[in-house]
Scaffold this motif. Structure first.
Motif, PDB file in Angstrom:
ATOM      1  N   ASN A 101       0.870  -1.178   0.000  1.00 41.82           N
ATOM      2  CA  ASN A 101       0.000   0.000   0.000  1.00 41.82           C
ATOM      3  C   ASN A 101       0.911   1.233   0.000  1.00 41.82           C
ATOM      4  OD1 ASN A 101      -2.743   1.197   0.203  1.00 41.82           O
ATOM      5  ND2 ASN A 101      -1.904   2.073   2.072  1.00 41.82           N
ATOM      6  N   ILE A 102       1.002   1.886  -1.142  1.00 36.95           N
ATOM      7  CA  ILE A 102       1.945   2.989  -1.328  1.00 36.95           C
ATOM      8  C   ILE A 102       1.172   4.295  -1.380  1.00 36.95           C
ATOM      9  CG2 ILE A 102       3.702   3.965  -2.843  1.00 36.95           C
ATOM     10  CD1 ILE A 102       4.280   1.106  -3.781  1.00 36.95           C
ATOM     11  N   VAL A 103       1.531   5.214  -0.501  1.00 34.70           N
ATOM     12  CA  VAL A 103       0.859   6.508  -0.405  1.00 34.70           C
ATOM     13  C   VAL A 103       1.746   7.576  -1.046  1.00 34.70           C
ATOM     14  CG1 VAL A 103      -0.121   8.245   1.126  1.00 34.70           C
ATOM     15  CG2 VAL A 103      -0.301   5.811   1.722  1.00 34.70           C
ATOM     16  N   LEU A 104       1.187   8.305  -2.017  1.00 36.21           N
ATOM     17  CA  LEU A 104       1.900   9.413  -2.643  1.00 36.21           C
ATOM     18  C   LEU A 104       1.360  10.732  -2.112  1.00 36.21           C
ATOM     19  CD1 LEU A 104       2.180   8.389  -6.416  1.00 36.21           C
ATOM     20  CD2 LEU A 104       3.761   7.926  -4.542  1.00 36.21           C
ATOM     21  N   LEU A 105       2.267  11.598  -1.709  1.00 36.12           N
ATOM     22  CA  LEU A 105       1.881  12.917  -1.245  1.00 36.12           C
ATOM     23  C   LEU A 105       1.887  13.892  -2.418  1.00 36.12           C
ATOM     24  CD1 LEU A 105       3.897  13.138   2.099  1.00 36.12           C
ATOM     25  CD2 LEU A 105       1.509  12.462   1.757  1.00 36.12           C
ATOM     26  N   GLU A 106       0.998  14.869  -2.331  1.00 41.46           N
ATOM     27  CA  GLU A 106       0.863  15.817  -3.416  1.00 41.46           C
ATOM     28  C   GLU A 106       2.145  16.612  -3.610  1.00 41.46           C
ATOM     29  OE1 GLU A 106      -2.294  19.249  -4.915  1.00 41.46           O
ATOM     30  OE2 GLU A 106      -2.522  18.289  -2.958  1.00 41.46           O
ATOM     31  N   ASP A 107       2.528  16.767  -4.860  1.00 44.16           N
ATOM     32  CA  ASP A 107       3.685  17.583  -5.222  1.00 44.16           C
ATOM     33  C   ASP A 107       3.198  19.019  -5.331  1.00 44.16           C
ATOM     34  OD1 ASP A 107       6.037  18.618  -6.141  1.00 44.16           O
ATOM     35  OD2 ASP A 107       5.904  17.739  -8.140  1.00 44.16           O
ATOM     36  N   LEU A 108       3.352  19.790  -4.257  1.00 39.55           N
ATOM     37  CA  LEU A 108       2.797  21.123  -4.195  1.00 39.55           C
ATOM     38  C   LEU A 108       3.333  21.982  -5.335  1.00 39.55           C
ATOM     39  CD1 LEU A 108       2.943  21.772  -0.350  1.00 39.55           C
ATOM     40  CD2 LEU A 108       1.082  20.805  -1.718  1.00 39.55           C
ATOM     41  N   MET A 109       2.408  22.561  -6.103  1.00 38.22           N
ATOM     42  CA  MET A 109       2.735  23.380  -7.278  1.00 38.22           C
ATOM     43  C   MET A 109       3.546  22.601  -8.303  1.00 38.22           C
ATOM     44  SD  MET A 109       3.501  27.100  -5.575  1.00 38.22           S
ATOM     45  CE  MET A 109       4.401  27.563  -7.026  1.00 38.22           C
ATOM     46  N   GLU A 110       3.587  21.265  -8.164  1.00 39.88           N
ATOM     47  CA  GLU A 110       4.303  20.387  -9.097  1.00 39.88           C
ATOM     48  C   GLU A 110       5.763  20.799  -9.254  1.00 39.88           C
ATOM     49  OE1 GLU A 110       2.354  19.613 -12.767  1.00 39.88           O
ATOM     50  OE2 GLU A 110       0.449  19.116 -11.840  1.00 39.88           O
ATOM     51  N   LEU A 111       6.387  21.257  -8.171  1.00 36.31           N
ATOM     52  CA  LEU A 111       7.774  21.700  -8.265  1.00 36.31           C
ATOM     53  C   LEU A 111       8.736  20.544  -8.494  1.00 36.31           C
ATOM     54  CD1 LEU A 111       8.053  24.536  -5.582  1.00 36.31           C
ATOM     55  CD2 LEU A 111       7.844  24.733  -8.049  1.00 36.31           C
ATOM     56  N   ASN A 112       8.315  19.307  -8.197  1.00 39.88           N
ATOM     57  CA  ASN A 112       9.157  18.151  -8.461  1.00 39.88           C
ATOM     58  C   ASN A 112       8.774  17.442  -9.752  1.00 39.88           C
ATOM     59  OD1 ASN A 112      11.166  17.527  -6.178  1.00 39.88           O
ATOM     60  ND2 ASN A 112       9.321  18.106  -5.069  1.00 39.88           N
ATOM     61  N   SER A 113       7.778  18.002 -10.450  1.00 36.84           N
ATOM     62  CA  SER A 113       7.377  17.417 -11.721  1.00 36.84           C
ATOM     63  C   SER A 113       8.340  17.867 -12.815  1.00 36.84           C
ATOM     64  CB  SER A 113       5.953  17.843 -12.086  1.00 36.84           C
ATOM     65  OG  SER A 113       5.027  17.321 -11.160  1.00 36.84           O
ATOM     66  N   VAL A 114       8.546  16.992 -13.773  1.00 29.12           N
ATOM     67  CA  VAL A 114       9.434  17.302 -14.896  1.00 29.12           C
ATOM     68  C   VAL A 114       8.667  18.121 -15.921  1.00 29.12           C
ATOM     69  CG1 VAL A 114      10.740  16.315 -16.805  1.00 29.12           C
ATOM     70  CG2 VAL A 114      10.865  15.270 -14.544  1.00 29.12           C
ATOM     71  N   VAL A 115       9.259  19.238 -16.360  1.00 26.61           N
ATOM     72  CA  VAL A 115       8.656  20.079 -17.390  1.00 26.61           C
ATOM     73  C   VAL A 115       9.511  20.017 -18.641  1.00 26.61           C
ATOM     74  CG1 VAL A 115       7.453  21.638 -15.820  1.00 26.61           C
ATOM     75  CG2 VAL A 115       9.830  22.091 -16.398  1.00 26.61           C
ATOM     76  N   ILE A 116       8.869  20.108 -19.780  1.00 25.08           N
ATOM     77  CA  ILE A 116       9.567  19.940 -21.056  1.00 25.08           C
ATOM     78  C   ILE A 116       9.466  21.170 -21.946  1.00 25.08           C
ATOM     79  CG2 ILE A 116       9.269  17.442 -21.044  1.00 25.08           C
ATOM     80  CD1 ILE A 116       6.939  17.793 -22.983  1.00 25.08           C
ATOM     81  N   THR A 117       8.583  22.113 -21.607  1.00 28.71           N
ATOM     82  CA  THR A 117       8.357  23.275 -22.460  1.00 28.71           C
ATOM     83  C   THR A 117       9.464  24.310 -22.268  1.00 28.71           C
ATOM     84  OG1 THR A 117       5.979  22.914 -22.336  1.00 28.71           O
ATOM     85  CG2 THR A 117       6.709  25.092 -23.042  1.00 28.71           C
TER      86      THR A 117
END
Length: 883
Positions: A101-117
């Protein structure tokens, strides 16, 4: 025992002992088993589409709609679990057994998300040296935008006018003044422009784009590297990224209805044709709606279909895509109001739901010079038919080298028909007394009589006005190709690319003026002078309600041929410091022609029309297109550059600084207005300085970006009510601060964005005017959004949203101030297993918030004036099923 056999037995025992010492508690032979589990968010809700991979390998899977996954993995291996909008986690596989059971916490403002633009090297947002906002499909679902512009208003630094309806809206990036549309940004789908120029006349970029369930995420870059990775985009790049299929079949079905007579159905499905190799995604929508401002016919009616196929190569992929958009939309324009400080509706006209567009005059048929008639149906509204084909190829060449090629071909045929206001409404008596044709001839009516153009009955309207029945046809095509070679090692990413695009825009105009009553559900009127005998010259001022037949006709073509080479280097000096350098050299060629418009004349002077117009002035302003054609060419050879440094203090905090220089080529109308002397035209040049700071804690995240801009040679090209153009040029400067923040405190969360700026004109004076130091029109000094939400239960969420827009000016002279206003939106959503139900309400207080005055007149407004307010109260109910 045989000695060799004994020796092998002892060697195995010793080896086993050594392995046991080096890895206590684990077996030296790692057992492979099926690992299964569920990925959920902090509220225990499943996260579909989460990626589960074995660290250091390409082996992985994704979660289904229930958040479940299963894959074969050896004990001791590490699973990496990630999903868009959440922070990734790692989980070691043990012998304990049982589902994980894996819990993911929200990435606030997606600052850890990868952007490509705006980048050649995919980076986490916190590591990038640009101001970029991103919205996942989950974010978009929660925001429930009614249009692309409605979504973009959540991006700081973008002033977005949503008052035009679903299409035809305007975006002003970082206080850059413009005539409207998407003039200084490029709108893309999957990294390629929806059309190369997003500000062609009557061809705003959002005409070719709709937000539906096929959208995976949207990334909005402001300033920064926009000028390096797109032509004519110093204000930024807006990239809508489409969903692709995976090994697991899944999708979404959604139904929506609303208080505007809305019925809409959305569908998106994706899966694998050949597991691990060939994937597909298909989706689209159909929608019909009367509209918040109901014209008496279906204001919005149509939809789109999108699909893509992706084939995985051993070291890359091939992706093919297709989109067809066939949609009709009512374009909304300024309406009559009173009280400039506290806007109100006039008697008989609802400012929240009224429109000067009506089914009472949807059909237009007017005689033409040389014979025949021009026919148009207002109910078609803005009607684009778009076919777009895309292909993308990427492969790893080895030794750190890779190649990527992205291609898109777009073909557009559009009929554009809308009612545009002209001079301000007048009483019936005053209008008749001062009657003039659009050509400027005065024909006062001494004994006026108004009749209903449909029934002939005598009427006594309180207010009347001429309105423009503007009909435009555009045939457009665009081929664009982006080829890029990359080299990457531990310290450096180098990119070299070549971008080519050619586009053509042909357009034909036929504009007439109608005489209408100024009220909800306006009537088409005829006006006659009873002091003149019937049939005599100047007896009537109208012909079947048409006051000026085809007073403006135009035939023109604009072509663009864009050739650009670009390079970018990203250098990682150490673990914390990264430099980014980019250059782009454009060799752009523009050409076109304009046909000669005949001088205004009367049909009764033409012997071959088949019509008798001796008793009306409706034909006195009629024009026609004839030769000769005037041809023109314009070339731009210009270098753009950008340099930045990003310093990461920790995994959660970073700062950056950037300088960029970019340009925007002259607008389509500028070429037309100055075709005989193109030396008057220059590209708009923009210099920008930026300083950014990003931070993410356990419960909150913050992003601030300060900027300073110098702008040279900004073009104003609005077409006025009499058919002439502003054709003015200016300089400007702007100092501003963009802010974004998010707070999560248990069941309560809060998001906000705000922009503070001071855009002003420089060197803007001429014959009879001096606008130096004036505020840039239509752009407030302060605006922003605050959105609190609360989880009543794990499945039930409520939210409220307040949009604030500060005071701004309608005109460059700063004589008409549009007052500040606030808009309240709110909603509630409920999740039940795979279903999501939502009610979203907009402008609950029926605020009359003005986005623009009347750009088609230059005089100061009177007690009754035209302005364009936002839409009135609207609510939508939606039900989505995820499978």
């Amino acid at each position: 025992m045989n000695r060799p056999l004994l020796f092998l037995l002892l060697l195995c025992i010793l080896s086993d002992a050594e392995l046991a010492k080096s890895s206590p508690g684990t077996a030296y032979l790692k057992k492979t088993e099926t690992v299964s589990g569920t990925v959920v968010d902090k509220n225990g809700q499943p996260i579909p589409g989460a990626t589960v991979t074995i660290k250091g390998s390409k082996t992985g899977t994704s979660t289904d709609q229930a958040g479940k996954f299963a894959l074969n993995a050896a004990v001791g291996k590490i699973l990496v679990v990630s999903a868009i909008g959440y922070k990734p986690v790692e989980q070691t596989i043990t012998n304990a057994g049982g589902p994980l059971n894996i819990v993911l916490l929200e990435d606030l403002m997606e600052l850890n998300s990868v952007v490509i633009t705006g980048s050649t090297n995919a980076l986490k947002k916190i590591e990038s040296s640009v101001a970029i906002s991103s919205f996942s499909s989950k974010n978009i679902e929660q925001l429930a935008p009614s249009s692309a512009a409605d979504l973009l208003k959540h991006v700081p630094g973008f002033v977005v006018e949503t008052s035009g309806g679903e299409v035809g809206n305007n975006l002003f990036a970082r206080g850059i003044p413009s005539a409207g549309a998407y003039e200084f940004v490029q709108v893309q789908e999957d990294g390629m422009p929806v059309f190369e120029d997003g500000a062609l006349q009557f061809a705003n970029a959002d005409n070719w784009l709709r937000v539906d369930e096929t959208i995976s995420r949207m990334e909005a870059l402001r300033g920064g590297s926009g000028s390096i990775f797109a032509t004519n985009a110093p204000g930024g790049i807006i990239n809508f990224i489409t969903k692709t299929g995976s090994n697991d079949f899944g999708g979404t079905v959604k139904l929506s209805t609303g208080t505007s007579g809305l019925f809409r159905t959305d569908l998106n499905i994706g899966g694998a044709i050949i597991p691990d190799k060939l994937f597909y995604n298909i989706g689209g929508f159909y929608r019909t709606e009367n509209g918040v401002r109901n014209p008496g016919f279906k204001a919005n009616d149509g939809g789109q279909f999108k699909m893509n196929l992706k084939y995985n190569l051993d070291n890359g992929y091939i992706k093919l895509s297709y989109k067809r958009l066939d949609d009709r939309n009512l374009f909304l324009l300024p309406i009559p109001l009173t009280d400039k400080d506290h806007p109100k509706g006039i008697d008989g006209f609802n400012p929240n739901t009224g429109t000067l567009t009506s089914r009472n005059f949807s059909q237009l048929s007017v005689p033409q010079l040389g014979g025949g008639t021009y026919n148009r149906n207002l109910e078609d509204g803005v009607h684009p038919v778009v076919n777009a084909y895309g292909a993308e190829f990427k492969t790893d060449l080895g030794s750190g080298f890779s190649v990527n090629n992205n291609m898109r071909y777009t073909n557009i045929n559009m009929q554009y028909t809308a009612i545009f206001p002209g001079a301000e409404p007048q009483t019936a008596a005053d209008f008749a007394k001062g009657y003039t044709t659009s050509a400027g001839a005065s024909f006062p009516v001494l004994n006026p009589e108004y009749t209903d153009a449909g029934t002939g009955a005598v009427v006594n309207p309180a207010l009347v006005a001429k309105v423009g029945y503007w009909a435009i046809d555009k045939q457009m095509r665009n081929f664009a190709n982006n080829l890029r070679f990359d080299y990457k090692n531990d310290k450096t990413t180098l990119s070299l690319g070549y971008y080519y695009s050619n586009w053509t825009s042909n357009q034909q105009w036929n504009w007439s003026n109608l005489l209408v009553s100024v009220s909800d559900n306006p009537q088409l009127l005829n006006l006659v002078d009873k002091s003149v005998p019937a049939g005599s010259s100047n007896y009537s001022r109208t012909y079947n309600g048409v006051a000026d037949i085809s007073f403006l006709t135009r035939q023109a073509q604009t072509k663009g041929d864009v050739n650009a080479v670009f390079g970018n280097a990203q250098i990682k000096a150490n673990e914390n410091l990264t430099f980014d350098l980019g250059l782009r050299f454009d060799m752009d060629r523009y050409s076109g022609y304009k046909a000669t418009q005949s001088a205004a004349q009367s049909l009764d002077n033409s012997n071959n029309t088949g019509f008798d117009f001796k008793s009306t002035t409706a034909d006195n302003s009629i024009t026609n297109i004839s030769g000769p054609y005037q041809y023109w060419k314009y070339n731009i050879n210009r270098l753009s550059g950008s340099a930045a440094a990003n310093y990461k203090f920790s995994d959660n905090m970073a700062t950056y600084i950037r300088y960029s220089n970019g340009f925007r080529s002259p607008l389509e109308e500028s070429y037309f207005d100055n075709a005989s002397n193109l030396t008057a035209l220059k590209p708009t040049v923009i210099n920008q300085f930026e300083l950014g700071y990003k931070y993410q804690g356990q419960q909150y995240a913050f992003f601030a970006n300060a900027f300073y801009m110098n702008l040279d040679n900004i073009a104003f090209t609005d077409v006025l009510a009499n058919g002439t153009s502003e054709n003015k040029f200016a300089k400007a400067k702007n100092l501003g601060l963009e802010l974004e923040g998010q707070l999560n405190a248990g069941d309560f969360s809060l998001t906000l964005n705000a922009t503070i700026q001071d855009p002003k004109f420089r060197d803007f004076s001429g014959n009879g005017f001096d606008y130096n130091g004036n505020k840039v029109r239509r752009i407030p000094s302060f605006y922003g959004t605050i959105r609190p939400s609360y989880n009543i239960t794990k499945a039930l969420t409520i939210y409220a949203e307040v949009n604030h827009f500060g005071k701004k000016y309608s005109d460059n002279a700063n004589v008409f101030a549009l007052p500040r206003f606030d808009v309240l939106n709110a909603g509630v959503s409920l999740k039940v297993n795979k279903m999501r139900f939502a009610i979203d309400g907009s402008n609950l207080t029926n605020t009359i918030g003005l986005t623009e005055g009347n750009p088609r007149i230059t005089t100061a407004p009177g007690s009754i004036y035209y302005a364009r307010p936002i839409l009135g109260r609207f609510a939508r109910l939606s039900a989505a099923f995820n499978f």
